[in-house]
Design a protein around this motif. Structure first.
Motif, short mmCIF file in Angstrom:
data_model
loop_
_atom_site.label_atom_id
_atom_site.label_comp_id
_atom_site.label_asym_id
_atom_site.label_seq_id
_atom_site.Cartn_x
_atom_site.Cartn_y
_atom_site.Cartn_z
N ASP A 1 -1.13 13.49 -4.96
CA ASP A 1 -2.08 13.77 -4.16
C ASP A 1 -1.57 14.14 -2.72
OD1 ASP A 1 -1.73 11.29 -4.10
OD2 ASP A 1 -3.89 10.75 -3.37
N LYS A 2 -0.24 13.67 -2.42
CA LYS A 2 0.22 13.85 -1.17
C LYS A 2 1.74 14.27 -1.30
CE LYS A 2 -2.58 10.37 1.21
NZ LYS A 2 -2.53 9.09 1.98
N PRO A 3 1.80 15.43 -1.46
CA PRO A 3 3.29 16.34 -1.82
C PRO A 3 4.27 16.05 -0.86
CG PRO A 3 1.53 17.81 -2.36
CD PRO A 3 0.51 16.68 -1.59
N SER A 4 3.64 15.67 0.40
CA SER A 4 4.84 15.38 1.34
C SER A 4 5.34 14.02 1.28
CB SER A 4 4.20 15.70 2.92
OG SER A 4 3.22 14.69 3.10
N GLU A 5 4.58 13.04 0.60
CA GLU A 5 5.22 12.00 0.49
C GLU A 5 5.93 11.63 -1.04
OE1 GLU A 5 2.55 8.34 0.77
OE2 GLU A 5 1.23 9.44 2.25
N LYS A 6 6.98 10.83 -0.61
CA LYS A 6 8.02 10.61 -1.80
C LYS A 6 7.33 9.56 -2.75
CE LYS A 6 12.48 11.20 0.01
NZ LYS A 6 13.66 10.25 0.23
N PRO A 7 7.50 9.64 -4.03
CA PRO A 7 7.17 8.79 -4.83
C PRO A 7 7.60 7.38 -4.36
CG PRO A 7 8.00 10.29 -6.24
CD PRO A 7 8.45 10.56 -4.70
N GLU A 8 6.79 6.42 -4.66
CA GLU A 8 6.93 4.92 -4.36
C GLU A 8 7.24 4.11 -5.74
OE1 GLU A 8 4.37 2.17 -1.20
OE2 GLU A 8 3.39 3.70 -2.52
N PHE A 9 8.14 3.17 -5.62
CA PHE A 9 8.32 2.31 -6.76
C PHE A 9 8.38 0.92 -6.47
CE2 PHE A 9 12.62 3.88 -5.71
CZ PHE A 9 13.23 2.80 -5.59
N PHE A 10 8.35 0.04 -7.25
CA PHE A 10 8.15 -1.43 -6.95
C PHE A 10 9.07 -1.94 -8.35
CE2 PHE A 10 4.30 0.28 -5.39
CZ PHE A 10 4.19 -0.24 -3.87
N LYS B 1 -2.93 -1.70 -4.59
CA LYS B 1 -3.38 -2.08 -3.21
C LYS B 1 -2.77 -3.80 -3.24
CE LYS B 1 -6.83 0.91 -2.16
NZ LYS B 1 -8.25 1.28 -1.87
N LYS B 2 -3.24 -4.47 -4.06
CA LYS B 2 -2.59 -5.94 -4.02
C LYS B 2 -1.28 -5.91 -4.10
CE LYS B 2 -2.60 -9.91 -7.23
NZ LYS B 2 -2.87 -10.51 -8.44
N LEU B 3 -0.28 -5.08 -4.77
CA LEU B 3 0.91 -5.05 -4.93
C LEU B 3 1.49 -4.55 -3.64
CD1 LEU B 3 3.46 -5.72 -6.60
CD2 LEU B 3 3.51 -3.46 -7.33
N LYS B 4 0.73 -3.47 -2.82
CA LYS B 4 1.30 -3.20 -1.35
C LYS B 4 1.13 -4.23 -0.63
CE LYS B 4 1.74 0.48 0.16
NZ LYS B 4 3.02 1.34 0.62
N ARG B 5 0.30 -5.10 -0.63
CA ARG B 5 0.04 -6.32 0.28
C ARG B 5 1.08 -7.33 0.14
NH1 ARG B 5 -5.48 -5.48 -1.12
NH2 ARG B 5 -5.37 -7.06 -2.50
N LEU B 6 1.67 -7.49 -0.74
CA LEU B 6 2.92 -8.50 -1.06
C LEU B 6 4.06 -7.87 -0.30
CD1 LEU B 6 2.17 -9.30 -4.78
CD2 LEU B 6 1.70 -10.51 -2.74
N GLU B 7 4.57 -8.68 0.65
CA GLU B 7 5.90 -8.25 1.26
C GLU B 7 7.19 -8.41 0.59
OE1 GLU B 7 6.12 -10.11 4.95
OE2 GLU B 7 3.94 -9.76 5.53
N VAL B 8 7.27 -8.86 -0.63
CA VAL B 8 8.51 -8.76 -1.18
C VAL B 8 8.92 -7.67 -1.99
CG1 VAL B 8 8.72 -11.29 -1.33
CG2 VAL B 8 7.62 -10.35 -3.17
N TYR B 9 7.75 -6.68 -2.44
CA TYR B 9 8.10 -5.53 -3.24
C TYR B 9 7.96 -4.35 -2.21
CZ TYR B 9 7.01 -9.05 -6.79
OH TYR B 9 7.08 -10.47 -7.49
#
Length: 131
Positions: free
Chosen positions: A87-96, A123-131
């Motif tokens: 939904d945001k083509p200008s952003e790269k895929p993000e992985f954990f 959103k929970k995973l995004k909040r964890l700083e280690v990932y």
């Protein structure tokens, strides 16, 4: 631009190829698995070490969660969770990247999902700083 929506299999394939491409770029030899190896999507090799990877993909920035069958989690497998951000083509895929123990601890079960299934909120995973 029209609202793009991928089929479930397209999401999985795109996530697997994205992870394979990034690992290849980092110097790993990557092999896709086919057939009855549904708990392993990729085998990677570097410096005589082989690592098994299970890839889980979601397609949108606003996607809620990844799903997992906890009964199929095996030790010594890495789980790579991908948000494709279609939904945001200008952003790269993000992985954990998670170990099997981290996957078991972070994915939570709920009565809605049934006994075996578990989910991990993006959103929970995004909040964890280690990932």
């Amino acid at each position: 631009m029209e609202d793009l929506k991928l089929e479930r299999t397209q999401t999985g394939i795109a996530a697997e190829y994205y992870v394979a491409g990034e690992l290849s770029r980092l110097g790993y030899n990557v092999t896709f698995t086919f057939g009855n190896t549904k708990s392993i999507d990729l085998l990677i090799e570097k410096d005589d070490t082989i690592i098994a990877i299970q890839v889980k993909g979601i397609q949108r920035t606003k996607s809620i969660c990844w799903n997992l069958d906890k009964t199929k989690v095996k030790t010594n497998i890495y789980y790579v969770l991908v948000n494709l951000h279609i939904d945001k083509p200008s952003e790269k895929p993000e992985f954990f990247v998670l170990t099997s123990n981290e996957a078991l601890n972070l994915f939570t079960s709920s009565p809605k999902l049934g006994d075996k299934r578990a989910a991990l909120d993006y959103k929970k995973l995004k909040r964890l700083e280690v990932y």
